[in-house]
Scaffold this motif. Structure first.
Motif, PDB file in Angstrom:
ATOM      1  N   LEU A  57     -32.322   0.046  26.428  1.00 12.37           N
ATOM      2  CA  LEU A  57     -32.999  -0.837  27.227  1.00 12.37           C
ATOM      3  C   LEU A  57     -34.801  -0.595  27.078  1.00 12.37           C
ATOM      4  O   LEU A  57     -35.488  -1.775  26.876  1.00 12.37           O
ATOM      5  CB  LEU A  57     -32.831  -0.570  28.819  1.00 12.37           C
ATOM      6  N   ARG A  58     -35.225   0.349  26.749  1.00 13.47           N
ATOM      7  CA  ARG A  58     -36.535   0.895  26.512  1.00 13.47           C
ATOM      8  C   ARG A  58     -37.118   0.474  25.178  1.00 13.47           C
ATOM      9  O   ARG A  58     -37.830  -0.150  24.763  1.00 13.47           O
ATOM     10  CB  ARG A  58     -36.746   2.198  26.707  1.00 13.47           C
ATOM     11  N   ALA A  59     -36.250   0.900  23.902  1.00 10.34           N
ATOM     12  CA  ALA A  59     -36.673   0.744  22.769  1.00 10.34           C
ATOM     13  C   ALA A  59     -35.745  -0.105  22.130  1.00 10.34           C
ATOM     14  O   ALA A  59     -36.181  -0.483  20.793  1.00 10.34           O
ATOM     15  CB  ALA A  59     -36.314   2.469  22.149  1.00 10.34           C
ATOM     16  N   GLY A  60     -34.838  -0.807  22.487  1.00  8.06           N
ATOM     17  CA  GLY A  60     -33.900  -1.855  21.855  1.00  8.06           C
ATOM     18  C   GLY A  60     -33.204  -1.201  20.630  1.00  8.06           C
ATOM     19  O   GLY A  60     -32.837  -2.066  19.930  1.00  8.06           O
ATOM     20  N   LEU A  61     -32.792  -0.069  20.762  1.00  8.21           N
ATOM     21  CA  LEU A  61     -32.323   0.656  19.742  1.00  8.21           C
ATOM     22  C   LEU A  61     -31.646   1.898  20.087  1.00  8.21           C
ATOM     23  O   LEU A  61     -32.330   2.729  20.856  1.00  8.21           O
ATOM     24  CB  LEU A  61     -33.131   1.048  18.302  1.00  8.21           C
ATOM     25  N   THR A  62     -30.553   2.384  19.834  1.00  6.09           N
ATOM     26  CA  THR A  62     -29.995   3.627  19.956  1.00  6.09           C
ATOM     27  C   THR A  62     -29.709   4.369  18.821  1.00  6.09           C
ATOM     28  O   THR A  62     -29.395   3.648  17.550  1.00  6.09           O
ATOM     29  CB  THR A  62     -28.657   3.406  20.976  1.00  6.09           C
ATOM     30  N   VAL A  63     -29.305   5.586  18.946  1.00  2.25           N
ATOM     31  CA  VAL A  63     -28.681   6.416  17.491  1.00  2.25           C
ATOM     32  C   VAL A  63     -27.399   7.108  18.216  1.00  2.25           C
ATOM     33  O   VAL A  63     -27.194   7.274  19.349  1.00  2.25           O
ATOM     34  CB  VAL A  63     -29.873   7.490  17.185  1.00  2.25           C
ATOM     35  N   SER A  64     -26.421   7.173  17.134  1.00  3.47           N
ATOM     36  CA  SER A  64     -25.375   7.770  17.436  1.00  3.47           C
ATOM     37  C   SER A  64     -25.592   9.175  17.926  1.00  3.47           C
ATOM     38  O   SER A  64     -26.438  10.062  17.517  1.00  3.47           O
ATOM     39  CB  SER A  64     -24.417   7.887  16.279  1.00  3.47           C
ATOM     40  N   ALA A  65     -24.738   9.908  18.925  1.00  2.00           N
ATOM     41  CA  ALA A  65     -24.969  11.079  19.654  1.00  2.00           C
ATOM     42  C   ALA A  65     -23.699  11.887  19.126  1.00  2.00           C
ATOM     43  O   ALA A  65     -23.532  13.092  19.566  1.00  2.00           O
ATOM     44  CB  ALA A  65     -24.843  11.197  21.169  1.00  2.00           C
ATOM     45  N   SER A  66     -22.913  11.707  17.956  1.00  5.88           N
ATOM     46  CA  SER A  66     -21.831  12.516  17.740  1.00  5.88           C
ATOM     47  C   SER A  66     -22.374  13.807  17.289  1.00  5.88           C
ATOM     48  O   SER A  66     -21.634  14.838  17.419  1.00  5.88           O
ATOM     49  CB  SER A  66     -20.928  11.816  16.388  1.00  5.88           C
ATOM     50  N   ILE A  67     -23.337  13.766  16.391  1.00 14.59           N
ATOM     51  CA  ILE A  67     -23.628  15.309  15.681  1.00 14.59           C
ATOM     52  C   ILE A  67     -24.359  16.042  16.864  1.00 14.59           C
ATOM     53  O   ILE A  67     -24.100  17.176  17.056  1.00 14.59           O
ATOM     54  CB  ILE A  67     -24.747  14.951  14.695  1.00 14.59           C
ATOM     55  N   PRO A  68     -25.459  15.687  17.718  1.00 14.53           N
ATOM     56  CA  PRO A  68     -26.007  16.309  18.936  1.00 14.53           C
ATOM     57  C   PRO A  68     -24.738  16.824  19.752  1.00 14.53           C
ATOM     58  O   PRO A  68     -24.834  18.033  19.980  1.00 14.53           O
ATOM     59  CB  PRO A  68     -26.946  15.375  19.410  1.00 14.53           C
ATOM     60  N   ILE A  69     -23.845  15.953  20.015  1.00 11.14           N
ATOM     61  CA  ILE A  69     -22.587  16.343  21.020  1.00 11.14           C
ATOM     62  C   ILE A  69     -21.634  17.538  20.416  1.00 11.14           C
ATOM     63  O   ILE A  69     -21.402  18.541  21.001  1.00 11.14           O
ATOM     64  CB  ILE A  69     -21.917  15.213  21.531  1.00 11.14           C
ATOM     65  N   ALA A  70     -21.654  17.423  19.091  1.00  8.36           N
ATOM     66  CA  ALA A  70     -21.159  18.419  18.444  1.00  8.36           C
ATOM     67  C   ALA A  70     -21.619  19.871  18.125  1.00  8.36           C
ATOM     68  O   ALA A  70     -21.044  20.708  18.595  1.00  8.36           O
ATOM     69  CB  ALA A  70     -20.579  18.092  16.974  1.00  8.36           C
ATOM     70  N   GLY A  82     -15.546  30.905  24.159  1.00  9.11           N
ATOM     71  CA  GLY A  82     -15.247  30.520  22.783  1.00  9.11           C
ATOM     72  C   GLY A  82     -14.060  29.410  22.894  1.00  9.11           C
ATOM     73  O   GLY A  82     -13.669  29.018  23.781  1.00  9.11           O
ATOM     74  N   SER A  83     -13.935  28.915  21.627  1.00  3.05           N
ATOM     75  CA  SER A  83     -13.109  27.515  21.497  1.00  3.05           C
ATOM     76  C   SER A  83     -12.778  27.711  19.931  1.00  3.05           C
ATOM     77  O   SER A  83     -13.291  28.343  18.945  1.00  3.05           O
ATOM     78  CB  SER A  83     -13.843  26.138  21.732  1.00  3.05           C
ATOM     79  N   THR A  84     -11.890  26.665  19.876  1.00  2.30           N
ATOM     80  CA  THR A  84     -11.539  26.427  18.477  1.00  2.30           C
ATOM     81  C   THR A  84     -12.088  25.158  17.826  1.00  2.30           C
ATOM     82  O   THR A  84     -12.768  24.333  18.600  1.00  2.30           O
ATOM     83  CB  THR A  84      -9.869  25.903  18.613  1.00  2.30           C
ATOM     84  N   ILE A  85     -12.164  24.981  16.607  1.00  2.00           N
ATOM     85  CA  ILE A  85     -12.854  23.616  15.981  1.00  2.00           C
ATOM     86  C   ILE A  85     -12.031  22.418  16.436  1.00  2.00           C
ATOM     87  O   ILE A  85     -12.743  21.338  16.667  1.00  2.00           O
ATOM     88  CB  ILE A  85     -12.897  23.902  14.496  1.00  2.00           C
ATOM     89  N   LEU A  86     -11.052  22.535  16.857  1.00  2.00           N
ATOM     90  CA  LEU A  86     -10.473  21.077  17.407  1.00  2.00           C
ATOM     91  C   LEU A  86     -10.813  21.148  18.856  1.00  2.00           C
ATOM     92  O   LEU A  86     -10.863  19.650  19.178  1.00  2.00           O
ATOM     93  CB  LEU A  86      -8.733  21.474  17.262  1.00  2.00           C
ATOM     94  N   GLU A  87     -10.993  22.224  19.621  1.00  2.00           N
ATOM     95  CA  GLU A  87     -11.460  21.790  20.680  1.00  2.00           C
ATOM     96  C   GLU A  87     -12.706  21.165  20.818  1.00  2.00           C
ATOM     97  O   GLU A  87     -13.099  20.472  21.353  1.00  2.00           O
ATOM     98  CB  GLU A  87     -11.502  22.940  21.676  1.00  2.00           C
ATOM     99  N   ASN A  88     -13.864  21.694  19.962  1.00  2.00           N
ATOM    100  CA  ASN A  88     -15.160  21.229  19.704  1.00  2.00           C
ATOM    101  C   ASN A  88     -14.986  19.762  19.277  1.00  2.00           C
ATOM    102  O   ASN A  88     -15.704  18.695  19.453  1.00  2.00           O
ATOM    103  CB  ASN A  88     -15.894  21.953  18.506  1.00  2.00           C
ATOM    104  N   ASN A  89     -14.060  19.425  18.388  1.00  2.00           N
ATOM    105  CA  ASN A  89     -13.817  17.956  18.141  1.00  2.00           C
ATOM    106  C   ASN A  89     -13.473  17.026  19.057  1.00  2.00           C
ATOM    107  O   ASN A  89     -14.060  16.089  19.321  1.00  2.00           O
ATOM    108  CB  ASN A  89     -12.949  17.979  16.834  1.00  2.00           C
ATOM    109  N   ILE A  90     -12.628  17.635  20.118  1.00  2.00           N
ATOM    110  CA  ILE A  90     -12.126  16.791  21.268  1.00  2.00           C
ATOM    111  C   ILE A  90     -13.454  16.438  22.024  1.00  2.00           C
ATOM    112  O   ILE A  90     -13.701  15.445  22.532  1.00  2.00           O
ATOM    113  CB  ILE A  90     -11.331  17.620  22.025  1.00  2.00           C
TER     114      ILE A  90
END
Length: 317
Positions: A57-70, A82-90
């Protein structure tokens, strides 16, 4: 060799899919769909969904958050035992899904609100919630048949750069490293800047200048806003797309706005579509002209861009 037949797209995708070996072998069963992964993913979905709505709403554009969330998933789950790579992927899948649904809402509902006469009265929280839920459910259902066609069979043909980068982040996190440090440093800098400028108001981040209606460029306006969200989006999208957005702003505020002001000075009646205020253009301020006319031009440009993108991607569907 001259005259030799080139492999078809289908053959290329089939060969690369057959030779692909996943990072987690099929005979391994590490933890994946666990309670902590689901809960943390949902929390990230809420957090990044809210930030997506604000940024859209402010900038009229968004960027994907997949990598920051990962990156954050690796850091947070490591602190929780700790976690497994599949938990991180979930976690990153659930979190980015929430952010994607929010992006779908923020780019459609506002347009429907100001393009339809009864938009503000119709679109309440419940209607928006139902639209978001229907969109998310439809996306999941459509992904079931499309996964094999667009991911499995097209592996190595369609690049999916963001997905590949996200996979590299998850693999790097599995092997160790301080990936989240940069994210947290950026978060701290942004929070400090926003607190000093917005909450404490120690300095101004927005400046602007609008020329007089009687000048050579009547109502031509230049506004600058130096904020962390704009700088972050600009860094992610790169100079080319950022330049296109700046060009759109220049075209709107320094070309269309003066042009409409000049045309309006020679009109005795309001220019259709007549705004709710019923004012003529020569009675409007620069902001009122933008709200009544120019933003509709922008909405049309966004629609045209969406149609062009859809046509270009049809061969891959």
């Amino acid at each position: 060799m001259a005259g030799s037949a080139q492999p078809s797209r289908a053959q290329l995708g089939s060969d690369q899919s057959a030779s692909f070996r996943p990072y987690v072998a099929a005979d391994q069963s590490p933890a994946e769909f666990t309670a902590k992964a689901v809960v943390i993913g949902a929390l990230f979905g809420l957090l990044f969904g809210a930030s997506t709505v604000y940024l859209g709403l402010r900038a009229g554009l968004t960027v994907s958050a997949s990598i920051p969330i990962a990156v954050l998933a690796i850091s947070v789950l490591k602190r929780l035992g700790g976690s497994t790579i599949l938990e991180n992927n979930i976690v990153q899948t659930i979190g980015s899904a929430g952010e994607s649904v929010a992006g779908g809402v923020v780019f459609t509902v506002p347009a429907l609100i100001f393009l339809t006469p009864y938009g503000p009265e119709y679109f309440r929280y419940f209607q928006i919630l139902m639209l978001a839920a229907a969109g998310g459910l439809l996306g999941v259902l459509m992904m079931v048949p499309l996964r094999r066609a667009l991911i499995v069979k097209e592996h190595g043909v369609l690049p999916y750069p963001e997905g590949a980068a996200c996979a590299d982040v998850l693999i790097a996190g599995e092997r160790g490293g301080g990936l989240a440090a940069t994210v947290f440093r950026g978060l701290a800098v942004g929070a400090l800047w926003k607190s000093l400028s917005w909450i404490l108001q120690l300095f101004r981040t927005a400046v602007g200048y609008s020329m007089a209606r009687t000048s050579f460029f009547p109502n031509a306006t230049v506004d600058l806003d130096i904020s962390p969200e704009y700088m972050g989006v600009g860094y992610v999208i790169g100079p080319r797309i950022a330049g296109v957005m700046v060009a759109g702003g220049v075209l709107s505020w320094m070309v269309f706005l003066p042009l409409l002001t000049i045309l309006g000075s020679h009109m005795s009646d309001p220019l259709p579509p007549v705004p709710a205020s019923g004012l003529r253009i020569d009675q409007m301020s620069a902001q009122q002209i933008w709200s009544a006319y120019i933003r509709y031009i922008g909405a049309g440009a966004v629609l045209a861009a969406g149609i062009i993108t859809l046509v270009r991607t049809l061969p891959t569907i």
